[in-house]
Design a protein around this motif. Sequence first.
Motif, PDB file in Angstrom:
ATOM      1  N   LEU A 378       9.002  -1.206   9.325  1.00 22.98           N
ATOM      2  CA  LEU A 378       8.813  -0.023  10.165  1.00 22.98           C
ATOM      3  C   LEU A 378       9.785   1.105   9.834  1.00 22.98           C
ATOM      4  N   HIS A 379      10.983   0.756   9.362  1.00 22.39           N
ATOM      5  CA  HIS A 379      12.035   1.761   9.156  1.00 22.39           C
ATOM      6  C   HIS A 379      12.710   1.584   7.784  1.00 22.39           C
ATOM      7  N   PRO A 380      12.009   1.828   6.687  1.00 20.00           N
ATOM      8  CA  PRO A 380      12.668   1.741   5.372  1.00 20.00           C
ATOM      9  C   PRO A 380      13.718   2.835   5.215  1.00 20.00           C
ATOM     10  N   ALA A 381      14.674   2.599   4.321  1.00 19.34           N
ATOM     11  CA  ALA A 381      15.757   3.570   4.132  1.00 19.34           C
ATOM     12  C   ALA A 381      15.265   4.860   3.493  1.00 19.34           C
ATOM     13  N   ASN A 382      14.315   4.752   2.574  1.00 20.76           N
ATOM     14  CA  ASN A 382      13.761   5.933   1.904  1.00 20.76           C
ATOM     15  C   ASN A 382      12.245   5.847   1.888  1.00 20.76           C
ATOM     16  N   VAL A 383      11.600   6.993   1.818  1.00 22.65           N
ATOM     17  CA  VAL A 383      10.143   7.040   1.924  1.00 22.65           C
ATOM     18  C   VAL A 383       9.474   6.324   0.761  1.00 22.65           C
ATOM     19  N   PHE A 384       9.960   6.579  -0.471  1.00 17.80           N
ATOM     20  CA  PHE A 384       9.327   6.021  -1.657  1.00 17.80           C
ATOM     21  C   PHE A 384      10.272   5.090  -2.402  1.00 17.80           C
ATOM     22  N   MET A 385       9.678   4.170  -3.149  1.00 15.61           N
ATOM     23  CA  MET A 385      10.451   3.423  -4.140  1.00 15.61           C
ATOM     24  C   MET A 385      10.815   4.392  -5.271  1.00 15.61           C
ATOM     25  N   PRO A 386      11.855   4.091  -6.063  1.00 14.30           N
ATOM     26  CA  PRO A 386      12.136   4.937  -7.227  1.00 14.30           C
ATOM     27  C   PRO A 386      10.917   5.053  -8.134  1.00 14.30           C
ATOM     28  N   HIS A 387      10.804   6.203  -8.818  1.00 13.90           N
ATOM     29  CA  HIS A 387       9.643   6.458  -9.674  1.00 13.90           C
ATOM     30  C   HIS A 387       9.432   5.349 -10.705  1.00 13.90           C
ATOM     31  N   HIS A 388       8.172   5.011 -10.903  1.00 13.23           N
ATOM     32  CA  HIS A 388       7.745   4.256 -12.081  1.00 13.23           C
ATOM     33  C   HIS A 388       6.972   5.243 -12.951  1.00 13.23           C
ATOM     34  N   VAL A 389       7.189   5.180 -14.252  1.00 12.44           N
ATOM     35  CA  VAL A 389       6.545   6.142 -15.159  1.00 12.44           C
ATOM     36  C   VAL A 389       5.715   5.406 -16.202  1.00 12.44           C
ATOM     37  N   ALA A 390       4.508   5.904 -16.440  1.00 14.29           N
ATOM     38  CA  ALA A 390       3.597   5.284 -17.407  1.00 14.29           C
ATOM     39  C   ALA A 390       4.096   5.504 -18.831  1.00 14.29           C
ATOM     40  N   ARG A 391       4.241   4.425 -19.576  1.00 20.14           N
ATOM     41  CA  ARG A 391       4.696   4.503 -20.968  1.00 20.14           C
ATOM     42  C   ARG A 391       3.547   4.834 -21.912  1.00 20.14           C
ATOM     43  N   GLU A 392       2.330   4.700 -21.415  1.00 18.22           N
ATOM     44  CA  GLU A 392       1.131   5.053 -22.186  1.00 18.22           C
ATOM     45  C   GLU A 392      -0.003   5.305 -21.201  1.00 18.22           C
ATOM     46  N   ASP A 393      -1.099   5.849 -21.663  1.00 20.13           N
ATOM     47  CA  ASP A 393      -2.258   6.036 -20.794  1.00 20.13           C
ATOM     48  C   ASP A 393      -2.709   4.690 -20.241  1.00 20.13           C
ATOM     49  N   THR A 394      -3.028   4.654 -18.937  1.00 21.20           N
ATOM     50  CA  THR A 394      -3.487   3.413 -18.323  1.00 21.20           C
ATOM     51  C   THR A 394      -4.364   3.760 -17.123  1.00 21.20           C
ATOM     52  N   THR A 395      -4.687   2.762 -16.319  1.00 21.47           N
ATOM     53  CA  THR A 395      -5.474   3.000 -15.105  1.00 21.47           C
ATOM     54  C   THR A 395      -4.842   2.272 -13.925  1.00 21.47           C
ATOM     55  N   LEU A 396      -5.135   2.769 -12.738  1.00 29.02           N
ATOM     56  CA  LEU A 396      -4.751   2.115 -11.486  1.00 29.02           C
ATOM     57  C   LEU A 396      -5.902   2.289 -10.514  1.00 29.02           C
ATOM     58  N   ALA A 397      -6.355   1.191  -9.933  1.00 33.14           N
ATOM     59  CA  ALA A 397      -7.476   1.219  -8.980  1.00 33.14           C
ATOM     60  C   ALA A 397      -8.697   1.921  -9.580  1.00 33.14           C
ATOM     61  N   GLY A 398      -8.837   1.823 -10.904  1.00 34.09           N
ATOM     62  CA  GLY A 398      -9.970   2.446 -11.580  1.00 34.09           C
ATOM     63  C   GLY A 398      -9.757   3.904 -11.942  1.00 34.09           C
ATOM     64  N   TYR A 399      -8.652   4.490 -11.544  1.00 33.10           N
ATOM     65  CA  TYR A 399      -8.364   5.895 -11.851  1.00 33.10           C
ATOM     66  C   TYR A 399      -7.479   6.003 -13.097  1.00 33.10           C
ATOM     67  N   PHE A 400      -7.597   7.129 -13.771  1.00 30.20           N
ATOM     68  CA  PHE A 400      -6.807   7.399 -14.968  1.00 30.20           C
ATOM     69  C   PHE A 400      -5.369   7.755 -14.599  1.00 30.20           C
ATOM     70  N   VAL A 401      -4.418   7.146 -15.304  1.00 31.12           N
ATOM     71  CA  VAL A 401      -2.998   7.486 -15.172  1.00 31.12           C
ATOM     72  C   VAL A 401      -2.504   7.889 -16.550  1.00 31.12           C
ATOM     73  N   PRO A 402      -2.193   9.158 -16.766  1.00 28.88           N
ATOM     74  CA  PRO A 402      -1.779   9.597 -18.107  1.00 28.88           C
ATOM     75  C   PRO A 402      -0.362   9.141 -18.455  1.00 28.88           C
ATOM     76  N   LYS A 403      -0.110   9.034 -19.735  1.00 30.68           N
ATOM     77  CA  LYS A 403       1.248   8.740 -20.195  1.00 30.68           C
ATOM     78  C   LYS A 403       2.211   9.767 -19.598  1.00 30.68           C
TER      79      LYS A 403
END
Length: 527
Positions: A378-403
């Motif tokens: 209910l009360h995390p310290a920060n809103v988001f986890m630290p960024h994860h960055v795509a090392r190459e083009d990929t997909t998530l939930a069927g959507y395109f995620v660019p490098k």
Amino acid sequence: MNPSSFILVLFSITLAVALARRFLRSKKPKDQQLPPGPLGWPIIGNMVQMIMNRPAHLWIHRVMEELQTEIACFRFASFHVITITSSKIAREMLREKDEVLADRSESYASHLISHGYKNISFSSYGENWKLMKKVTTTKLMSQTTLSKTLGYRNLEADNIVTYVYNLCKLGSGRNLINVRDTILTYCHATMMRMMFGQRHFDEAAEDGGLGPKEKEHMDAIYLALDCFFSFNLTNYIPFLRGWNVDKEEAEVREAVHIINKCNDPIIEERIHLWRKKGGKDMEEDWLDILITLKDDQGMPLFTFDEIRAQCKEINIATIDNTMNNVEWTLAEMLNHPEIFEKATNELDMIVGKDRLVQESDIPKLNYIKACSRESFRLHPANVFMPHHVAREDTTLAGYFVPKGGQILVSRLGLGRNPKIWDEPNTFKPERHLDGHVENSLGVNLMEQDMRFVTFGTGRRSCPGTKVGASMTIMLLARLLQGFEWSLPHGKSHVELISAESNLFMAKSLLACAKPRLAPSLYPKIQT
């Protein structure tokens, strides 16, 4: 044209050209679809909306609600920032796509904090990161080392109950306590003991609390954290970095300067001791381990800058989660006396009142761990986890995620997702007991199914989850066992309001404490 106008025009042309070039390079293939997101301007994307809607995380979650999506794409200049509030998509990201999404984004703050990306949290995925992760996991956080530093953790657990006890005596048995200051005293002192083998940078505080230098150090840590997690203009327009356009760069420079001013003399002195004067009989803390590690040629494994970057990471990682979780848990308990009673009854039944709770008792304290889990949800310290960055083009939930796409898992979005949780805004520790107490370890603070986030997961997760969980439950249990807590006179409840820059309580929790154990169980503070 006067000089200032000429500079402004030149700057605008340079900005437009730079962004256009990056935009053209980052265009997605025609047959791929990005996650849904708000309409943006040509070239700059959603930068204007981000700047005009502060804090940005509220705007991001509002947009996702309006679009009725659990994955969204925001374009800040040439950067695609993809946000997630779905446990299913988070599991896909951190399990199936873990390696391809294992990079980190660059920013002015992270570069400065990590001395050029020389620590685990901010460095790019590669051989250097793998080495640092291996060393941290197998050396600093090994069972052998954690057992060796148990004495330090026990010492500060004893110190904190006596510190509060002494404050109570000042008020004739009951006194108004700043709970956040108390928690930070424990967190900072425990971190200092395990990392540097000492509680203070120089002189000890007379009352057993934090001295001026420790408070300055801790304030700088939190300021650096805020700067790292904020949505700054320069995060997405790199060539503006160093110009202090959003006024936060000066703040993070000052914060890092203060942390270095406190840490560096200890590190330098210890390096001299080990590498010039023959060292000590044995390694006593994390700093000793970092300094004495050798490579295959028998040379020091880490440079001075790498060691100070690792120390700074430990500064940050061992304080915010524990502080935030224990303060929110106590605040929720004060608003729910029946929960408070269940937690203290568990302590009285399992530990009793003739000794202080120990780390070895934690596996049996299922209800207290359930309370802590519920606060993490209910009360995390920060809103988001630290960024994860795509090392190459990929997909998530069927959507395109660019490098180069940045993926942000929303701690807040997961923990309060009505598709995951019944009554998501209600504090109900019992929801974490079902299905957990049957195994030998009982309730676990970690959440394997990504329905909420405690200390992170996946290959970029925090390697110190075990010690972080122990510190959190130990502190909470000691405060509950050692004292009766009540609301200040004239207050009927605690206002549960989050801050804007992070998700800490907007105001420090104030509560009255009264000792509930025999005076002999509150040992003398050891500095």
